[in-house]
Scaffold this active site. Structure first.
Site, mmCIF file in Angstrom:
data_model
loop_
_atom_site.group_PDB
_atom_site.id
_atom_site.type_symbol
_atom_site.label_atom_id
_atom_site.label_comp_id
_atom_site.label_asym_id
_atom_site.label_seq_id
_atom_site.Cartn_x
_atom_site.Cartn_y
_atom_site.Cartn_z
ATOM 1 N N ARG A 108 0.872 -1.192 0.000
ATOM 2 C CA ARG A 108 0.000 0.000 0.000
ATOM 3 C C ARG A 108 0.897 1.226 0.000
ATOM 4 N NH1 ARG A 108 -5.131 1.782 3.639
ATOM 5 N NH2 ARG A 108 -6.042 0.345 2.148
ATOM 6 N N HIS A 135 -7.380 0.780 -6.241
ATOM 7 C CA HIS A 135 -7.587 -0.001 -5.020
ATOM 8 C C HIS A 135 -8.320 -1.304 -5.390
ATOM 9 C CE1 HIS A 135 -7.823 -0.958 -0.917
ATOM 10 N NE2 HIS A 135 -8.715 -0.102 -0.479
ATOM 11 N N GLN A 138 -10.293 -3.765 -2.940
ATOM 12 C CA GLN A 138 -11.561 -3.222 -2.431
ATOM 13 C C GLN A 138 -12.699 -3.538 -3.407
ATOM 14 O OE1 GLN A 138 -12.182 -1.358 0.579
ATOM 15 N NE2 GLN A 138 -14.291 -1.778 -0.039
ATOM 16 N N ASP A 231 -16.980 7.875 -1.245
ATOM 17 C CA ASP A 231 -15.693 7.718 -0.565
ATOM 18 C C ASP A 231 -15.373 9.077 0.059
ATOM 19 O OD1 ASP A 231 -13.139 6.904 0.213
ATOM 20 O OD2 ASP A 231 -12.275 7.019 -1.798
ATOM 21 N N CYS A 272 -16.163 2.335 0.874
ATOM 22 C CA CYS A 272 -15.007 1.481 1.185
ATOM 23 C C CYS A 272 -14.593 1.599 2.649
ATOM 24 C CB CYS A 272 -13.851 1.826 0.265
ATOM 25 S SG CYS A 272 -13.436 3.579 0.255
ATOM 26 N N ARG A 317 -13.657 -8.038 2.680
ATOM 27 C CA ARG A 317 -12.244 -7.804 2.362
ATOM 28 C C ARG A 317 -11.432 -9.059 2.690
ATOM 29 N NH1 ARG A 317 -10.252 -2.825 2.205
ATOM 30 N NH2 ARG A 317 -8.677 -3.860 0.934
HETATM 31 N N1 NVA Z 1 -9.740 7.222 -1.402
HETATM 32 C C1 NVA Z 1 -9.417 6.746 -0.073
HETATM 33 C C2 NVA Z 1 -9.690 5.286 0.042
HETATM 34 C C3 NVA Z 1 -9.438 4.708 1.404
HETATM 35 C C4 NVA Z 1 -9.707 3.235 1.482
HETATM 36 C C5 NVA Z 1 -7.968 7.062 0.231
HETATM 37 O O1 NVA Z 1 -7.111 6.807 -0.617
HETATM 38 O O2 NVA Z 1 -7.688 7.589 1.314
HETATM 39 N N1 CP Z 2 -11.161 0.370 2.733
HETATM 40 C C1 CP Z 2 -9.868 0.341 3.119
HETATM 41 O O1 CP Z 2 -8.935 0.100 2.347
HETATM 42 O O2 CP Z 2 -9.705 0.588 4.440
HETATM 43 P P1 CP Z 2 -8.302 0.726 5.216
HETATM 44 O O3 CP Z 2 -7.703 2.044 4.810
HETATM 45 O O4 CP Z 2 -8.687 0.675 6.665
HETATM 46 O O5 CP Z 2 -7.426 -0.411 4.809
#
Ligand code: NVA
Ligand code: CP
Length: 331
Positions: A108, A135, A138, A231, A272, A317
């Protein structure tokens, strides 16, 4: 033709055919049933998996850990300040080191390019656990949830409200194109996904019968929707200064009961997570103090409504990430 995903990496769902995505979703369903029935067969025994995070996480980290442990693997977690990567060591060198120790690497981070460097140099499968651009894990959990709740994906109208040019907007559009869905992004034009990706998805849609649309009209978009998705308005890694313009520009795209009423009566609300739907977070309180907003991308009422399946998505997930690892590095 036999279907074999062994040795593959999960960079983006663009790399996977509709049949391969369906296979992962079916496998996720089977693994979920096996876990519930208590007769799960470990397929990752003896495997070592590295979880490499440049950004924070609750769901993705826990899902990878639980899925790996359920299947008999061992994991190492390297958090945002837990490795040399990027600071004293290049991503390429890190990939070469980790690839000699691990059977699979979850990553990540910020740049999609970094996932690609890891894939190129690790020599073992790499799973994209979120970048600024995509992502994919997800989306597998989300689509698994839609199938559980509504039976199928094909033809379902999924509307994404808010910052549609982010990792979630991009990835939902790709997934919807692949699976023959009707994807609508409802947002001011500057928040629509970039042209090159839209063109790529439209070409896929031609093959699969999917429909990809964009509008600035939130109410028009919500009409007869099967899924209302949103989101956060500001994603991880973006500067705090952007909050002011996001609040102003994206507030008309908040999913509230008025919007929900325009959708099908059994429409699903999806997110998400994490979500800003009340004042019980530090960021939520700060935004309230600055801009007077109690709820952001979704109202508390919709978040807690019977239409909301956000915690089903969160649970899924685990099952869908397990399917990815079993299919790609399983014994
Ligand atoms: N768009 C959000 C998704 C989090 C799961 C982010 O990147 O922070
Ligand atoms: N939805 C998601 O990726 O959550 P986290 O940031 O908690 O992993």
């Amino acid at each position: 033709m036999a279907l074999n995903l062994r040795g593959r990496s999960l960079r983006t769902l663009l790399d996977f055919s509709p049949r391969e995505i369906r296979y992962l979703l079916d496998l996720a369903r089977d693994l979920k049933r096996a876990k519930y029935a208590g007769n799960e067969i470990p397929k990752l025994t003896g495997k070592n998996i590295c979880l490499l995070f440049q950004k924070d996480s609750t769901r993705t980290r826990c899902a990878f850990e639980v899925a790996a442990l359920d299947q008999g693997a061992r994991v190492t977690y390297l958090g945002p300040s837990g490795s040399q990567m990027g600071k004293k060591e290049s991503v390429e060198d890190t990939a070469k080191v980790l690839g000699r120790m691990y059977d699979g690497i979850e990553f990540r981070g910020y740049k999609q390019e970094d996932v690609e460097i890891l894939i190129e140099h690790a020599g073992v499968p790499v799973f994209n656990g979120l970048t600024d651009k995509y992502h994919p894990t997800q989306i597998l959990a989300d689509f698994m949830t839609i199938i559980e709740e509504r039976g199928e994906l094909k033809g379902k109208k999924l509307v994404f409200f808010g910052d549609a040019k982010n990792n979630m907007g991009n990835s939902l559009m790709i997934g919807a194109a692949k699976m023959g869905m009707h994807f609508v992004a409802a947002a001011p034009k500057k928040y629509w996904p970039e042209d090159a990706l839209v063109k790529e998805c439209q070409a896929i849609a031609k093959e699969t019968g999917a429909k990809i649309e964009f509008t600035e009209d939130a109410k028009l978009a919500a009409k007869d929707a099967d899924v209302l998705y949103t989101d956060v308005w500001v994603s991880m890694g973006e500067p705090a200064e952007v909050w002011e313009s996001r609040v102003k520009e994206l507030k008309p795209y908040q999913i509230n009961s008025e919007l929900l009423k325009l959708a099908k009566s059994n429409a699903l609300f999806m997110h998400c997570l994490p979500a800003f739907h009340d004042l019980n977070t530090e960021v939520g309180k700060d935004i309230f103090d600055k801009f007077g907003l109690k709820e952001m991308e979704v109202t508390d009422e919709v978040f807690r409504s019977k239409n909301s399946v956000v915690f089903e998505e969160a649970e899924n997930r685990v099952h869908s990430i397990k399917a990815v690892m079993v299919a790609m590095i399983g014994n």
